[in-house]
Design an enzyme around this catalytic site. Structure first.
Site, PDB file in Angstrom:
ATOM      1  N   TYR A 109      60.036  72.670  58.894  1.00 45.29           N
ATOM      2  CA  TYR A 109      60.353  72.298  57.517  1.00 45.29           C
ATOM      3  C   TYR A 109      59.113  71.706  56.866  1.00 45.29           C
ATOM      4  CZ  TYR A 109      62.047  69.740  53.493  1.00 45.29           C
ATOM      5  OH  TYR A 109      62.213  69.278  52.224  1.00 45.29           O
ATOM      6  N   GLU A 196      59.625  73.255  48.489  1.00 47.66           N
ATOM      7  CA  GLU A 196      60.259  73.210  49.792  1.00 47.66           C
ATOM      8  C   GLU A 196      60.110  74.553  50.487  1.00 47.66           C
ATOM      9  OE1 GLU A 196      64.086  70.476  50.912  1.00 47.66           O
ATOM     10  OE2 GLU A 196      64.426  72.178  49.616  1.00 47.66           O
TER      11      GLU A 196
END
Ligand code: ADP
Ligand code: MG
Length: 400
Positions: A109, A196
């Site tokens: 991530y 993101e």
């Protein structure tokens, strides 16, 4: 403002950040054409909606043949996808991203956002990438690593290296540092609020690849981000919010039953709190802003009334630059022309308040007048309870 994944990936590509080859498609035939261009024999079909959690909800599907691809796309387009982030009504899928299916061994991530406490950009990374970073943040906050960037120096190499080591990407140090710095530049150049990449994956040839990308931008900077502003997809937004924006009103739809028409963001927040305090829930946030003309107030009424959940309307205005007589004029005009059929509670204070009250009193309309914020919220909730109990018209008890 949010953009679609395929648009975000085009931006990443423009900044030299590797993404899988792929393209948006609006039909199964177009999807087949994209697959042909990409080549290979496995593709991923991804619903393009402004919400995450698609993987778990069937919004990301792998196709192993052209026929299967067309079938998946045909079924996906026009359907409503319900994910953890869409709410129970789901979101209509109008387009899909068709891209090469990549090898996925491990998922990382990567995110960048504005950290309010330090007023700086925070770079966030975790070895637990994939579908549910929110859960990781909740259950294992120690597995999420953050670096705060000093705007004077920008993102420094040592910070990137620290993150790489923290998440077990030291064997891909050079591409990781390069990717982070490019992402940081994109974030600053485009006035992004959030970037993101989840997941980030490794490729066979030693590079890193952004398999999913989410970008949101600062609405207040769109005036200088023409290219970004053009990417706005009104289909993905609440039509009431879009219309409100066009009339210069700040409106955010909520899920309660008390429609609010207020001037000033602070008073709007306080009004919503007061409604909750008295046991009901606001149906919206609405700030008519300063200098609200009768037209603007009437528009505000129309937008608030467009929400079928609204059972009572509370107008709460403390006029400074505003004028109570204009607000009252707007209320009366809206109630007459739009045939507002729910109780209306009005609290006016400030500039021209006597004139405003006179207009309301002489209108002959069945309005409920309130003295102050608390009184307004209390009367609005009482009126709501009366409506719920089936009283019609509004009983004497809740009237001023
Ligand atoms: P969401 O975050 O909305 O669930 P993602 O784009 O992250 O959607 O996709 C969910 C999962 O699907 C990813 O974590 C990844 O494992 C897999 N995936 C996504 N794109 C690809 C791709 N091009 N090739 C292979 N797997 C993919
Ligand atoms: Mg994702």
């Amino acid at each position: 403002m949010n953009i679609h994944e395929y648009q975000a990936k085009e931006l990443l590509r423009a900044y030299g950040i590797p993404v899988p080859p792929g393209e948006v498609a609006y039909s199964d035939r177009a999807a087949a054409r994209v697959a042909e261009e990409i080549g290979g024999n496995r593709w991923v079909v991804k619903a393009q909606i402004h919400a995450g959690g698609r993987g778990k909800a069937g919004g990301v599907r792998i196709a192993s043949s052209r026929e299967e691809l067309r079938e998946i796309v045909d079924r996906m387009i026009g359907s409503r996808l319900i994910t953890e982030q869409t709410g129970p009504e789901g979101q209509l899928v109008q387009r899909v991203l068709v891209e090469r299916a990549c090898r996925v061994d491990r998922e990382w991530y990567l995110g960048m956002t504005i950290d309010r406490a330090s007023q700086r950009i925070a770079v966030i990374a975790s070895a637990d990438g994939g579908v549910d970073i929110e859960e990781v943040a909740r259950e294992h906050p120690e597995r999420i690593h953050t670096e705060i960037v000093d705007p004077a120096t920008g993102l420094l190499d040592f910070q990137c290296r620290k993150l790489a080591m923290a998440i077990g990407l030291q064997h891909r140090m050079a591409p990781f540092v390069r990717l982070l710095k490019r992402l940081y530049r994109l974030m600053c150049d485009k006035d992004a609020l959030l970037v993101e990449i989840n997941p980030l994956v490794e490729t066979e040839d030693g590079d890193l690849l952004a398999l999913d990308a989410k970008l949101s931008f600062d609405d207040n900077a769109l005036f200088r981000q023409g290219e970004i502003a053009e990417l706005r997809d009104f289909d993905e937004e609440d039509p009431k919010e879009v219309e409100a924006h066009g009339h210069g009103l700040s409106y955010i739809a909520l899920d309660g039953q008390v429609g609010c028409i207020v001037n000033g963001a602070g008073l709007a927040m306080a009004t919503m709190d007061a409604i909750v305090l008295h046991g009901a829930r606001p149906a919206n946030f609405l700030d008519v802003g300063g200098g609200a003309s009768p037209e603007k107030v009437a528009n505000a009424f129309r937008i608030v009334r467009a929400d079928p959940n609204v059972r009572v309307i509370l107008v709460n205005v403390f006029a400074g630059i505003n004028r109570c007589d204009w607000i009252a004029e707007g209320v009366v005009r809206a109630a007459r022309s739009q045939g507002v059929d729910v109780p209306i509670v009005v609290r006016l204070a400030g500039t021209n308040v006597e004139e405003g009250r006179r207009i309301l009193a002489e209108s002959g309309l069945d309005l409920i007048v309130a003295e102050d914020l608390d009184d307004g919220a209390r009367k609005a909730v009482a009126a709501l309870r009366a409506v719920e109990a089936g009283y019609e018209p509004v009983p004497e008890g809740v009237r001023a």
